[in-house]
Design a protein around this motif. Structure first.
Motif, mmCIF file in Angstrom:
data_model
loop_
_atom_site.group_PDB
_atom_site.id
_atom_site.type_symbol
_atom_site.label_atom_id
_atom_site.label_comp_id
_atom_site.label_asym_id
_atom_site.label_seq_id
_atom_site.Cartn_x
_atom_site.Cartn_y
_atom_site.Cartn_z
ATOM 1 N N GLU A 139 128.935 -82.476 41.982
ATOM 2 C CA GLU A 139 129.761 -82.215 40.798
ATOM 3 C C GLU A 139 129.928 -83.474 39.961
ATOM 4 N N ILE A 140 130.118 -84.604 40.635
ATOM 5 C CA ILE A 140 130.331 -85.835 39.885
ATOM 6 C C ILE A 140 129.036 -86.274 39.208
ATOM 7 N N THR A 141 127.912 -86.087 39.897
ATOM 8 C CA THR A 141 126.625 -86.413 39.282
ATOM 9 C C THR A 141 126.413 -85.581 38.015
ATOM 10 N N TRP A 142 126.768 -84.316 38.111
ATOM 11 C CA TRP A 142 126.622 -83.438 36.960
ATOM 12 C C TRP A 142 127.496 -83.916 35.804
ATOM 13 N N ALA A 143 128.743 -84.280 36.126
ATOM 14 C CA ALA A 143 129.653 -84.780 35.089
ATOM 15 C C ALA A 143 129.049 -86.028 34.437
ATOM 16 N N LEU A 144 128.409 -86.869 35.241
ATOM 17 C CA LEU A 144 127.823 -88.101 34.702
ATOM 18 C C LEU A 144 126.627 -87.803 33.799
ATOM 19 N N LEU A 145 125.817 -86.841 34.213
ATOM 20 C CA LEU A 145 124.647 -86.503 33.400
ATOM 21 C C LEU A 145 125.067 -85.954 32.038
ATOM 22 N N ARG A 146 126.060 -85.098 32.092
ATOM 23 C CA ARG A 146 126.564 -84.536 30.839
ATOM 24 C C ARG A 146 127.141 -85.629 29.962
ATOM 25 N N GLY A 147 127.909 -86.526 30.607
ATOM 26 C CA GLY A 147 128.507 -87.638 29.875
ATOM 27 C C GLY A 147 127.445 -88.534 29.251
ATOM 28 N N LEU A 148 126.350 -88.713 29.990
ATOM 29 C CA LEU A 148 125.278 -89.581 29.487
ATOM 30 C C LEU A 148 124.674 -89.003 28.208
ATOM 31 N N LEU A 149 124.570 -87.679 28.191
ATOM 32 C CA LEU A 149 124.047 -86.999 27.005
ATOM 33 C C LEU A 149 124.957 -87.266 25.802
ATOM 34 N N TYR A 150 126.263 -87.127 26.039
ATOM 35 C CA TYR A 150 127.230 -87.338 24.963
ATOM 36 C C TYR A 150 127.212 -88.777 24.486
ATOM 37 N N SER A 151 127.228 -89.725 25.434
ATOM 38 C CA SER A 151 127.337 -91.113 24.993
ATOM 39 C C SER A 151 126.055 -91.578 24.303
ATOM 40 N N THR A 152 124.914 -91.006 24.721
ATOM 41 C CA THR A 152 123.672 -91.368 24.035
ATOM 42 C C THR A 152 123.722 -90.903 22.582
ATOM 43 N N ALA A 153 124.161 -89.666 22.388
ATOM 44 C CA ALA A 153 124.259 -89.139 21.028
ATOM 45 C C ALA A 153 125.209 -89.999 20.193
ATOM 46 N N PHE A 154 126.311 -90.390 20.813
ATOM 47 C CA PHE A 154 127.304 -91.189 20.107
ATOM 48 C C PHE A 154 126.724 -92.553 19.721
ATOM 49 N N LEU A 155 126.045 -93.174 20.684
ATOM 50 C CA LEU A 155 125.519 -94.516 20.432
ATOM 51 C C LEU A 155 124.489 -94.499 19.307
ATOM 52 N N VAL A 156 123.665 -93.460 19.305
ATOM 53 C CA VAL A 156 122.649 -93.342 18.261
ATOM 54 C C VAL A 156 123.319 -93.238 16.886
ATOM 55 N N VAL A 157 124.351 -92.404 16.793
ATOM 56 C CA VAL A 157 125.038 -92.235 15.506
ATOM 57 C C VAL A 157 125.736 -93.532 15.096
ATOM 58 N N ALA A 158 126.410 -94.175 16.064
ATOM 59 C CA ALA A 158 127.122 -95.414 15.747
ATOM 60 C C ALA A 158 126.143 -96.492 15.288
ATOM 61 N N ALA A 159 124.988 -96.557 15.933
ATOM 62 C CA ALA A 159 123.995 -97.559 15.559
ATOM 63 C C ALA A 159 123.448 -97.261 14.164
ATOM 64 N N ALA A 160 123.202 -95.969 13.904
ATOM 65 C CA ALA A 160 122.683 -95.583 12.593
ATOM 66 C C ALA A 160 123.680 -95.896 11.491
ATOM 67 N N ALA A 161 124.971 -95.835 11.825
ATOM 68 C CA ALA A 161 126.007 -96.109 10.830
ATOM 69 C C ALA A 161 126.294 -97.614 10.723
ATOM 70 N N GLY A 162 125.526 -98.410 11.441
ATOM 71 C CA GLY A 162 125.667 -99.861 11.333
ATOM 72 C C GLY A 162 126.851 -100.433 12.079
ATOM 73 N N MET A 163 127.349 -99.731 13.091
ATOM 74 C CA MET A 163 128.524 -100.218 13.811
ATOM 75 C C MET A 163 128.153 -100.956 15.097
ATOM 76 N N VAL A 164 126.872 -101.126 15.323
ATOM 77 C CA VAL A 164 126.428 -101.783 16.551
ATOM 78 C C VAL A 164 125.659 -103.033 16.151
ATOM 79 N N SER A 165 126.015 -104.166 16.780
ATOM 80 C CA SER A 165 125.421 -105.406 16.302
ATOM 81 C C SER A 165 124.606 -106.149 17.360
ATOM 82 N N SER A 166 124.372 -105.529 18.515
ATOM 83 C CA SER A 166 123.673 -106.278 19.549
ATOM 84 C C SER A 166 122.861 -105.346 20.434
ATOM 85 N N TRP A 167 121.767 -105.854 20.997
ATOM 86 C CA TRP A 167 120.957 -105.070 21.923
ATOM 87 C C TRP A 167 121.679 -104.863 23.262
ATOM 88 N N TRP A 168 122.686 -105.662 23.490
ATOM 89 C CA TRP A 168 123.502 -105.441 24.681
ATOM 90 C C TRP A 168 124.070 -104.019 24.694
#
Lengths: 304, 269
Positions: free
Chosen positions: B125-154
């Motif tokens: 169950e926890i693995t599943w929660a993590l996989l789902r979360g990973l999907l969400y955070s990836t989508a978020f990071l892509v949008v944030a980066a596209a909007a210029g809110m990310v300044s490092s490869w870190w």
């Protein structure tokens, strides 16, 4: 297949199963019979390795459930009292996913799903979600699902409770076929006809204890008579008539609406009743059933 | 996941058959039938980001991201939204969804009749929660980066970091769920999450607080999650980040062991 010695299950102060001894042999159909609360389900859960025994020893398939639970469960099929189908999945997916819980490959579960859907006569509903299925269909799916790992031992907890007569007969037919193919069946039931139909041997449980044990025929021979004569009189109280019948039968039982005379020859006893000048409204001589044994052993008072 | 399994095996926790992946597969199948839930998980943090970061950010201007470094407010608040979304997603999955499966669908009654054990249930169950979360955070990071809110490869490391936040909260959420009796009890969970979301140096720096109460904020798990992801997304990485990682890792593993034990006590009676 199953060997229990002084097997006990307590929940706090309450003793659900009280030091029972049970031996189930390979290939037989073994029944636990008893009223609600007799300890049948608790026993089944212990055999299913999902409930640790409080005391006593238990061996299943020659293994110890305390240490080899997963290995034993891998070879068991379990049909619980209440359907626990996965309502978020389709009929077919229920079998596929369940097979995966046993570590079967995708190819294996796909082949198995086709075979089992046919066995359960659910092929046409394969893509349907589970929720709208009828009670009988759900039960058949639960049984089909429990067979996905080709179990050596199938545990059925009240397999036909709540089903209509047609659905029960279809299920019995499927269970017969399984037994013929060599699967050992352990089932609980409070239906006497089911026990007589399916079980080679059975135990009657009451209050957590085993009160009788044997084949249906042995139990009838031991705890009842060959026949039962049912008499109805035109009276609200049948007790006075019982007094007039002493000596005619091995045992007379008074029910609110009739008298039961336990006898080896129903017709002869009926003639003797008439011979005493009594004229019952109706007379029915029938063979003794497991129900007579059951009610004799566990009493007629409602235990719930 | 195999790492989670290996660690789980080394700890004195309830038995399992190492088949947690089968439960993950089951959840993925069920999820395909109810994919709409995916949408809310993706958009919620983005809505927050644009309303607070871009909208409110225009009024606020630049803020001190620590050590006197000034950044745009949107870039400041984006990591916090990502961390909070990871927390919320994990908690939602491990409380509401788990409670339903436990009490109503009785899913685990049938699962535990197979070789799977309580540990497989917890890990799966926890693995599943993590996989789902990973999907969400990836989508978020892509949008944030596209909007210029990310300044490092870190910032790429913010993805595993978000999963770590997910692990910590899912494990504790699962443990808490095993104690819940009815849907009303979920108010207690909200009562714990809401203040964390608002006060964990999410919308303004820790330095805003008086010295005397900073320790309280720093004691909460979301503070560490936000600080960790903010360091990564702003490229301000120092050894100190390991303290955040350690806090959340310990919380996750202890929670996992405890959750498996609770499931065992609850279902294998």
């Amino acid at each position: 297949m199953v060997g229990a010695h002084r097997l006990t299950k307590r929940f706090g102060e309450f003793t659900a199963v009280d030091a029972i001894d049970v031996e189930v042999r390979r290939g037989e159909a073994f029944g636990f019979l008893g009223p609600n609360g007799a300890g049948k389900s608790s026993t089944m859960r212990m055999i299913g390795c999902v409930s640790p025994p409080t005391e006593g020893s238990l061996r299943i398939l020659g293994l110890d459930p305390a240490t080899d639970g997963p290995a034993i469960r891998a070879r068991l099929g379990v049909v619980p009292q209440r359907d626990t189908l996965d309502e978020e999945l389709t009929v077919r997916e229920n079998i596929l996913v369940y097979g995966r819980y046993f570590g079967l490959s995708r190819a294996q579960v796909n082949a198995k799903a086709d075979e089992l859907l046919e066995f359960a006569q659910l092929g046409e509903r394969a893509g349907s979600v589970v929720e709208p299925l009828s009670g009988g269909m759900k039960r058949r799916l639960t049984i089909a699902r429990s067979l996905v790992n080709d179990p050596e031992l199938l545990l059925l907890d009240e397999p036909t409770t709540g089903l209509d007569p047609q659905a029960r007969h279809v299920l019995w037919d499927r269970l017969f076929r399984l037994k013929r193919s060599g699967v050992t069946l352990v089932l609980t039931t409070h239906y006497m006809d089911e026990a007589e139909q399916l079980c080679d041997r059975l135990v009657v449980m009451d209050g957590g204890r085993i009160v009788a044990e044997g084949s249906p025929r042995e139990l009838i021979a031991l705890h009842s008579t060959r026949e039962v004569l049912e008499l109805r009189f035109a009276a609200d109280d049948h007790a006075p008539y019982a007094a007039k019948l002493t000596g005619l039968a091995d045992r007379v039982e008074v029910l609110p609406d009739r008298l039961l005379l336990y006898t080896d020859d129903g017709d002869a006893t009926a003639a003797a009743v008439h011979g005493r000048g009594l004229a019952p409204l109706s007379v029915l001589a029938r063979r003794s059933t497991l129900e007579d044994v059951f009610l004799h052993l566990t009493g007629r008072t409602l235990v719930d | 996941m195999s790492a989670v399994n290996a660690i789980a095996r080394a700890l004195p926790i309830p038995a399992g058959a190492g088949l947690a992946r089968a439960l993950v597969e089951r959840n993925a199948r069920a999820f395909r039938h109810g994919w709409v839930t995916l949408v809310s998980g993706v958009f919620e943090p983005m809505f927050y980001l644009f309303s607070l970061g871009v909208g409110l950010g225009a009024l606020i201007g630049d803020v001190d991201a620590g050590g006197g470094r000034m950044v745009e407010y949107a870039a400041y608040v984006a990591p916090a939204m990502m961390a909070a979304a990871a927390m919320n997603g994990a908690v939602y999955d491990s409380t509401f969804n788990l409670f339903f499966k436990l009490k109503y669908a009785r899913l685990y009654d049938s699962v535990l009749a197979t070789p799977l054990g309580p540990r497989d249930v917890a890990v799966g169950e926890i693995t599943w929660a993590l996989l789902r979360g990973l999907l969400y955070s990836t989508a978020f990071l892509v949008v944030a980066a596209a909007a210029g809110m990310v300044s490092s490869w870190w910032a790429v490391l913010a993805l595993p970091a978000a999963s770590l936040i997910g692990l910590a909260f899912a494990a504790v959420g699962m443990s808490v769920t095993t104690y819940l009796r009815s849907w009303q009890d979920f108010d207690y969970i909200q009562l714990a999450l809401m203040p964390m979301f608002l006060f964990s140096a999410t919308f303004y720096p820790l330095s805003t607080y008086d010295e005397s109460i900073r320790w309280l904020v720093q004691a909460t798990p979301l503070y560490h999650g936000v600080a960790m992801i903010r360091d990564l997304m702003l490229g301000d990485v120092a050894w100190g980040i390991l303290a955040h990682v350690a806090y959340l890792a310990v919380m996750g593993l202890v929670g996992l062991v405890f959750a498996a034990r609770r499931i065992e006590r609850l279902l294998l009676r």
